[in-house]
Design a protein around this motif. Structure first.
Motif, PDB file in Angstrom:
ATOM      1  N   THR A   1       0.848  -1.188   0.000  1.00  0.00           N
ATOM      2  CA  THR A   1       0.000   0.000   0.000  1.00  0.00           C
ATOM      3  C   THR A   1       0.884   1.238   0.000  1.00  0.00           C
ATOM      4  OG1 THR A   1      -0.107   0.084   2.419  1.00  0.00           O
ATOM      5  CG2 THR A   1      -1.786  -1.222   1.297  1.00  0.00           C
ATOM      6  N   ALA A   2       0.260   2.386  -0.234  1.00  0.00           N
ATOM      7  CA  ALA A   2       1.023   3.632  -0.345  1.00  0.00           C
ATOM      8  C   ALA A   2       1.667   4.034   0.971  1.00  0.00           C
ATOM      9  CB  ALA A   2       0.102   4.763  -0.832  1.00  0.00           C
ATOM     10  N   THR A   3       1.140   3.550   2.114  1.00  0.00           N
ATOM     11  CA  THR A   3       1.689   3.925   3.418  1.00  0.00           C
ATOM     12  C   THR A   3       2.835   3.014   3.846  1.00  0.00           C
ATOM     13  OG1 THR A   3       0.001   2.569   4.507  1.00  0.00           O
ATOM     14  CG2 THR A   3      -0.499   4.905   4.179  1.00  0.00           C
TER      15      THR A   3
ATOM     16  N   LYS B   1       8.973   9.679   2.438  1.00  0.00           N
ATOM     17  CA  LYS B   1       8.191   9.914   3.653  1.00  0.00           C
ATOM     18  C   LYS B   1       6.960  10.749   3.341  1.00  0.00           C
ATOM     19  CE  LYS B   1       8.582  11.666   8.374  1.00  0.00           C
ATOM     20  NZ  LYS B   1       9.470  12.292   9.378  1.00  0.00           N
ATOM     21  N   TRP B   2       7.115  11.764   2.494  1.00  0.00           N
ATOM     22  CA  TRP B   2       5.967  12.590   2.110  1.00  0.00           C
ATOM     23  C   TRP B   2       4.929  11.773   1.361  1.00  0.00           C
ATOM     24  CZ3 TRP B   2       4.521  13.667  -3.001  1.00  0.00           C
ATOM     25  CH2 TRP B   2       3.441  14.538  -3.128  1.00  0.00           C
ATOM     26  N   GLY B   3       5.406  10.885   0.456  1.00  0.00           N
ATOM     27  CA  GLY B   3       4.469  10.064  -0.297  1.00  0.00           C
ATOM     28  C   GLY B   3       3.678   9.126   0.596  1.00  0.00           C
ATOM     29  N   ARG B   4       4.322   8.585   1.656  1.00  0.00           N
ATOM     30  CA  ARG B   4       3.617   7.668   2.549  1.00  0.00           C
ATOM     31  C   ARG B   4       2.607   8.388   3.423  1.00  0.00           C
ATOM     32  NH1 ARG B   4       8.894   5.902   3.395  1.00  0.00           N
ATOM     33  NH2 ARG B   4       8.884   6.808   5.498  1.00  0.00           N
ATOM     34  N   SER B   5       2.884   9.654   3.772  1.00  0.00           N
ATOM     35  CA  SER B   5       2.003  10.386   4.675  1.00  0.00           C
ATOM     36  C   SER B   5       0.942  11.215   3.951  1.00  0.00           C
ATOM     37  CB  SER B   5       2.840  11.317   5.577  1.00  0.00           C
ATOM     38  OG  SER B   5       3.561  12.254   4.792  1.00  0.00           O
ATOM     39  N   SER B   6       1.080  11.407   2.650  1.00  0.00           N
ATOM     40  CA  SER B   6       0.129  12.240   1.905  1.00  0.00           C
ATOM     41  C   SER B   6      -1.155  11.463   1.622  1.00  0.00           C
ATOM     42  CB  SER B   6       0.768  12.705   0.588  1.00  0.00           C
ATOM     43  OG  SER B   6      -0.176  13.368  -0.213  1.00  0.00           O
ATOM     44  N   ARG B   7      -2.280  12.018   2.021  1.00  0.00           N
ATOM     45  CA  ARG B   7      -3.570  11.366   1.753  1.00  0.00           C
ATOM     46  C   ARG B   7      -3.910  11.402   0.263  1.00  0.00           C
ATOM     47  NH1 ARG B   7      -7.648  13.358   6.659  1.00  0.00           N
ATOM     48  NH2 ARG B   7      -6.430  12.443   8.395  1.00  0.00           N
ATOM     49  N   THR B   8      -3.509  12.488  -0.393  1.00  0.00           N
ATOM     50  CA  THR B   8      -3.793  12.590  -1.827  1.00  0.00           C
ATOM     51  C   THR B   8      -3.066  11.505  -2.607  1.00  0.00           C
ATOM     52  OG1 THR B   8      -4.070  14.983  -1.608  1.00  0.00           O
ATOM     53  CG2 THR B   8      -3.711  14.110  -3.832  1.00  0.00           C
ATOM     54  N   VAL B   9      -1.775  11.318  -2.293  1.00  0.00           N
ATOM     55  CA  VAL B   9      -1.005  10.281  -2.964  1.00  0.00           C
ATOM     56  C   VAL B   9      -1.590   8.911  -2.656  1.00  0.00           C
ATOM     57  CG1 VAL B   9       1.262   9.172  -3.103  1.00  0.00           C
ATOM     58  CG2 VAL B   9       1.097  11.661  -2.984  1.00  0.00           C
ATOM     59  N   GLY B  10      -1.983   8.689  -1.414  1.00  0.00           N
ATOM     60  CA  GLY B  10      -2.583   7.408  -1.052  1.00  0.00           C
ATOM     61  C   GLY B  10      -3.865   7.132  -1.809  1.00  0.00           C
TER      62      GLY B  10
ATOM     63  N   VAL C   1      -4.731   8.422  -4.788  1.00  0.00           N
ATOM     64  CA  VAL C   1      -4.397   8.197  -6.198  1.00  0.00           C
ATOM     65  C   VAL C   1      -3.875   6.771  -6.403  1.00  0.00           C
ATOM     66  CG1 VAL C   1      -2.845   8.869  -8.057  1.00  0.00           C
ATOM     67  CG2 VAL C   1      -3.974  10.630  -6.694  1.00  0.00           C
ATOM     68  N   MET C   2      -2.995   6.322  -5.506  1.00  0.00           N
ATOM     69  CA  MET C   2      -2.466   4.958  -5.620  1.00  0.00           C
ATOM     70  C   MET C   2      -3.571   3.924  -5.433  1.00  0.00           C
ATOM     71  SD  MET C   2       0.700   5.167  -6.404  1.00  0.00           S
ATOM     72  CE  MET C   2       0.261   6.624  -7.362  1.00  0.00           C
ATOM     73  N   PHE C   3      -4.530   4.240  -4.565  1.00  0.00           N
ATOM     74  CA  PHE C   3      -5.669   3.346  -4.355  1.00  0.00           C
ATOM     75  C   PHE C   3      -6.488   3.193  -5.638  1.00  0.00           C
ATOM     76  CE2 PHE C   3     -10.279   3.350  -3.361  1.00  0.00           C
ATOM     77  CZ  PHE C   3     -10.393   2.046  -2.886  1.00  0.00           C
ATOM     78  N   ILE C   4      -6.755   4.296  -6.314  1.00  0.00           N
ATOM     79  CA  ILE C   4      -7.523   4.243  -7.559  1.00  0.00           C
ATOM     80  C   ILE C   4      -6.718   3.557  -8.654  1.00  0.00           C
ATOM     81  CG2 ILE C   4      -8.601   5.629  -9.368  1.00  0.00           C
ATOM     82  CD1 ILE C   4     -10.173   5.513  -6.758  1.00  0.00           C
TER      83      ILE C   4
ATOM     84  N   TYR D   1      -3.998   4.090 -21.349  1.00  0.00           N
ATOM     85  CA  TYR D   1      -2.999   5.045 -20.860  1.00  0.00           C
ATOM     86  C   TYR D   1      -2.913   4.994 -19.329  1.00  0.00           C
ATOM     87  CZ  TYR D   1      -1.913   7.518 -25.230  1.00  0.00           C
ATOM     88  OH  TYR D   1      -1.452   7.850 -26.484  1.00  0.00           O
ATOM     89  N   ILE D   2      -4.071   5.062 -18.679  1.00  0.00           N
ATOM     90  CA  ILE D   2      -4.077   5.031 -17.212  1.00  0.00           C
ATOM     91  C   ILE D   2      -3.574   3.680 -16.705  1.00  0.00           C
ATOM     92  CG2 ILE D   2      -5.515   5.259 -15.162  1.00  0.00           C
ATOM     93  CD1 ILE D   2      -7.397   7.015 -16.766  1.00  0.00           C
TER      94      ILE D   2
END
Length: 321
Positions: A9-11, A25-34, A36-39, A230-231
């Motif tokens: 997972t992103a975290t 560290k920023w990527g693991r703590s960012s809700r937006t990144v999490g 996006v990775m979830f989708i 593409y996605i």
């Protein structure tokens, strides 16, 4: 037998390398990144089903199958709606043109255009057939005691094609590799064969060949199916690199453990010599003897050091007996 890490997972702290920039560290703590990775994780399911085989029981589940089915159904519905609206607008324009010019003759759709208008439906049907086959095979393996690792992410069907591409890249990169090898001192490369730029076909297929194939198909096709590809290519590249990084970290952790164990064994065997490391071990042993209440804390922070001290005490007790 390949190394198969658990789902990521992103975290998760996937890359354990030194991160001075703080990006990981920023990527693991960012809700937006999490989010996006979830989708993006949804987009990996259909392409993995179509491009891979032999999944583990906990990798491709019934819930994952329905998630991929929902995603493709949404894209197929959007494609149908866009095509229907486009035909309605085209009909209005054709009627207007015929009223202005009685000799106007509209051009009909080609066979290729009709196929492209229903392309997402073909991918949806293929996904249903392949997905149900994968689920059946997973259950059959479990009942016949031939199950794979439960988190096995499957084997790509295009590994053979990726192998040809890998050999081409290695051939083109051979002069550069030879140049770099020649810069290494001769005593260090004596008897060592010239390495290849890429030597892991499975990792190359997962991280490069499969996303590249999807990207080429997205360029060749058009419309909603092109957007989906593409996605999916981007999502597959991200998640495949995550998995390969996790596998590499398992290998590096094992290698570091072997090196650390070797160093600790050397320290234990030469503990009587007055080196800084040995003096530290002897001081730690004295501290432990005088302050036993520190043992749990030291055992948690320095497990290797504690094991050496325990072995030293055991050896001394055997000698005393």
């Amino acid at each position: 037998m390949k190394i198969t890490p658990r789902p990521i997972t992103a975290t998760d702290e996937i890359d354990q390398s030194r991160d001075i920039s703080g990006v990981n560290k920023w990527g693991r703590s960012s809700r937006t990144v999490g989010f996006v990775m979830f989708i993006l994780g949804w987009f990996t399911i259909p392409v993995e089903v179509l491009l891979r085989r032999d999944f583990g029981q906990r990798w491709f589940t019934v819930v994952n199958f329905y998630t991929g089915l929902l995603l493709l159904f949404i894209f197929a519905t959007l494609q149908y709606a866009i095509v229907a609206i486009g035909r309605w607008i085209q009909g209005l324009l054709t009627g207007l043109a015929s009223a202005v010019n009685p000799f106007y003759s509209p051009t009909g759709q080609t066979f290729t255009d009709r196929i492209m208008d229903k392309s997402m439906m073909f991918f949806l049907l293929a996904y249903i057939l392949m997905g149900t086959y994968h689920l059946f095979k997973i259950r059959w393996r479990a009942r016949t005691n031939t199950a794979l690792h439960s988190f096995d992410d499957g084997t790509s069907r295009i590994e053979g094609l990726a192998g040809h591409l890998m050999r081409l890249i290695n051939a083109l990169a051979a002069p550069v590799v030879w140049l770099y090898i020649s810069l290494i001192p001769k005593r260090q490369r004596q008897g060592m064969p010239m390495p290849k730029l890429i030597n892991d076909r499975a990792a190359f297929t997962n991280t490069v060949a499969e996303p590249l194939l999807l990207f080429v198909l997205a360029v060749w096709l058009h419309g909603m199916v092109s957007l989906w590809l593409y996605i999916s290519a981007f999502a597959l590249a991200i998640h495949a690199n995550w998995r390969e990084t996790a596998k590499l970290n398992k290998i590096l952790d094992f290698r570091d453990s072997v090196m650390e164990a070797k160093v600790m064994m050397e320290l234990k065997n030469n503990v009587e010599q007055p080196t800084p490391q040995n003096i530290l071990i002897q001081q730690a042993a004295i501290t432990m003897k005088d302050n036993p209440q520190l043992a749990p804390q030291m055992a948690e922070q320095y497990p290797d050091l504690m094991s050496i001290i325990e072995e030293m005490n055991q050896d001394r007790s055997h000698l005393a007996n």
